[in-house]
Write a protein that holds these residues in place. Structure first.
Motif, PDB file in Angstrom:
ATOM      1  N   ALA A   1       0.745  -0.845  -0.465  1.00 30.49           N
ATOM      2  CA  ALA A   1       0.056  -0.205  -0.197  1.00 30.49           C
ATOM      3  C   ALA A   1       0.606   0.915   0.227  1.00 30.49           C
ATOM      4  O   ALA A   1       1.736   1.228   0.533  1.00 30.49           O
ATOM      5  CB  ALA A   1      -0.868  -0.261   1.282  1.00 30.49           C
ATOM      6  N   SER A   2       0.753   2.397  -0.440  1.00 30.93           N
ATOM      7  CA  SER A   2       0.716   3.557  -0.756  1.00 30.93           C
ATOM      8  C   SER A   2       1.159   4.312   1.115  1.00 30.93           C
ATOM      9  O   SER A   2       2.661   5.294   1.242  1.00 30.93           O
ATOM     10  CB  SER A   2       0.359   4.728  -1.685  1.00 30.93           C
ATOM     11  OG  SER A   2      -1.128   5.049  -1.056  1.00 30.93           O
TER      12      SER A   2
ATOM     13  N   ILE B   1      -2.741   0.370  -4.086  1.00 29.00           N
ATOM     14  CA  ILE B   1      -2.240  -0.745  -3.475  1.00 29.00           C
ATOM     15  C   ILE B   1      -1.490  -1.222  -4.670  1.00 29.00           C
ATOM     16  O   ILE B   1      -1.924  -1.086  -5.798  1.00 29.00           O
ATOM     17  CB  ILE B   1      -2.966  -2.065  -3.044  1.00 29.00           C
ATOM     18  CG1 ILE B   1      -3.228  -0.627  -1.895  1.00 29.00           C
ATOM     19  CG2 ILE B   1      -2.001  -2.883  -2.484  1.00 29.00           C
ATOM     20  CD1 ILE B   1      -5.229  -0.180  -1.826  1.00 29.00           C
ATOM     21  N   THR B   2      -0.077  -1.655  -4.924  1.00 29.62           N
ATOM     22  CA  THR B   2       0.668  -1.440  -5.766  1.00 29.62           C
ATOM     23  C   THR B   2       1.096  -3.934  -5.704  1.00 29.62           C
ATOM     24  O   THR B   2       1.443  -4.018  -4.493  1.00 29.62           O
ATOM     25  CB  THR B   2       1.552  -1.239  -5.620  1.00 29.62           C
ATOM     26  OG1 THR B   2       2.039  -0.180  -5.430  1.00 29.62           O
ATOM     27  CG2 THR B   2       2.561  -1.969  -7.259  1.00 29.62           C
ATOM     28  N   LEU B   3       0.634  -4.103  -6.772  1.00 26.79           N
ATOM     29  CA  LEU B   3       0.512  -5.635  -6.788  1.00 26.79           C
ATOM     30  C   LEU B   3       1.870  -6.156  -7.781  1.00 26.79           C
ATOM     31  O   LEU B   3       1.782  -5.598  -8.690  1.00 26.79           O
ATOM     32  CB  LEU B   3      -0.378  -6.547  -6.815  1.00 26.79           C
ATOM     33  CG  LEU B   3      -1.844  -6.554  -6.931  1.00 26.79           C
ATOM     34  CD1 LEU B   3      -3.312  -6.636  -7.043  1.00 26.79           C
ATOM     35  CD2 LEU B   3      -1.732  -6.494  -4.954  1.00 26.79           C
TER      36      LEU B   3
ATOM     37  N   THR C   1       1.042  -8.700 -17.309  1.00 30.06           N
ATOM     38  CA  THR C   1       1.390  -8.155 -16.420  1.00 30.06           C
ATOM     39  C   THR C   1       2.063  -8.478 -15.318  1.00 30.06           C
ATOM     40  O   THR C   1       0.883  -8.299 -14.317  1.00 30.06           O
ATOM     41  CB  THR C   1       0.202  -6.751 -17.220  1.00 30.06           C
ATOM     42  OG1 THR C   1      -0.413  -6.888 -17.508  1.00 30.06           O
ATOM     43  CG2 THR C   1       0.232  -5.075 -16.103  1.00 30.06           C
ATOM     44  N   GLU C   2       3.736  -7.603 -14.332  1.00 26.23           N
ATOM     45  CA  GLU C   2       3.899  -8.433 -13.418  1.00 26.23           C
ATOM     46  C   GLU C   2       3.243  -6.903 -12.391  1.00 26.23           C
ATOM     47  O   GLU C   2       3.280  -7.511 -11.566  1.00 26.23           O
ATOM     48  CB  GLU C   2       5.012  -8.394 -14.231  1.00 26.23           C
ATOM     49  CG  GLU C   2       5.751  -8.866 -14.966  1.00 26.23           C
ATOM     50  CD  GLU C   2       6.990  -9.393 -15.090  1.00 26.23           C
ATOM     51  OE1 GLU C   2       8.458  -8.768 -14.599  1.00 26.23           O
ATOM     52  OE2 GLU C   2       7.348 -10.442 -15.514  1.00 26.23           O
ATOM     53  N   MET C   3       2.534  -6.035 -12.583  1.00 30.40           N
ATOM     54  CA  MET C   3       2.700  -4.690 -12.016  1.00 30.40           C
ATOM     55  C   MET C   3       1.280  -4.639 -11.940  1.00 30.40           C
ATOM     56  O   MET C   3       0.793  -4.001 -12.902  1.00 30.40           O
ATOM     57  CB  MET C   3       3.939  -3.604 -11.418  1.00 30.40           C
ATOM     58  CG  MET C   3       3.173  -2.402 -10.796  1.00 30.40           C
ATOM     59  SD  MET C   3       4.563  -1.438 -10.466  1.00 30.40           S
ATOM     60  CE  MET C   3       4.358  -0.832 -11.744  1.00 30.40           C
TER      61      MET C   3
END
Length: 131
Positions: A66-67, A106-108, A114-116
């Motif tokens: 999360a940011s 939130i970065t996955l 698409t890796e991110m």
């Protein structure tokens, strides 16, 4: 004979290369959630993002970040098989935060094509009434 062996070797290598190209792919039902307006008296809200593995290989989420510390993601840890679904639950805690509008990401990180992927939450926390 050498040509036949060469062609056979090339065929085996190309089949191996083609089978190695299968990858997981992730598709979300939504990538943004708006909590709307909620009171500072009840500052904890949560939502769930649902995704499907639309690829040909098992999908693994390596990390969800999360940011800020006020948003906490919880995600499916085991591999998601092709065609199956998983969830990411995000809890926002506005305790101690200034009332008003917020937008967090939130970065996955996954093994998908698409890796991110980024998911977003937003909302408006209204101030407590002064007494």
């Amino acid at each position: 004979m050498k040509k036949t062996l060469f062609l056979l070797a090339m065929l085996v290598m190309s089949i191996g290369y083609a089978s190695a190209q299968t990858k997981a792919d992730i598709k979300f039902d939504k990538t943004t959630h708006n909590f709307g307006t909620f009171p500072e008296a009840n500052p904890i809200v949560n939502c769930t993002f649902t995704f499907t593995n639309i690829g040909d290989a098992p999908l693994v989420i390596h990390q969800a970040v999360a940011s800020c510390g006020c948003a906490v993601p919880e995600y499916t840890k085991e591999p998601i098989m092709p065609g199956k679904t998983g969830t990411i639950k995000v809890t926002y805690n506005g305790t101690g935060k200034y009332p008003g509008h917020f937008k967090k990401s939130i970065t996955l990180r996954t093994n998908a094509k698409t890796e991110m992927v980024r998911l977003y939450i937003e909302g408006d926390m209204t101030a407590k009434e002064a007494k």
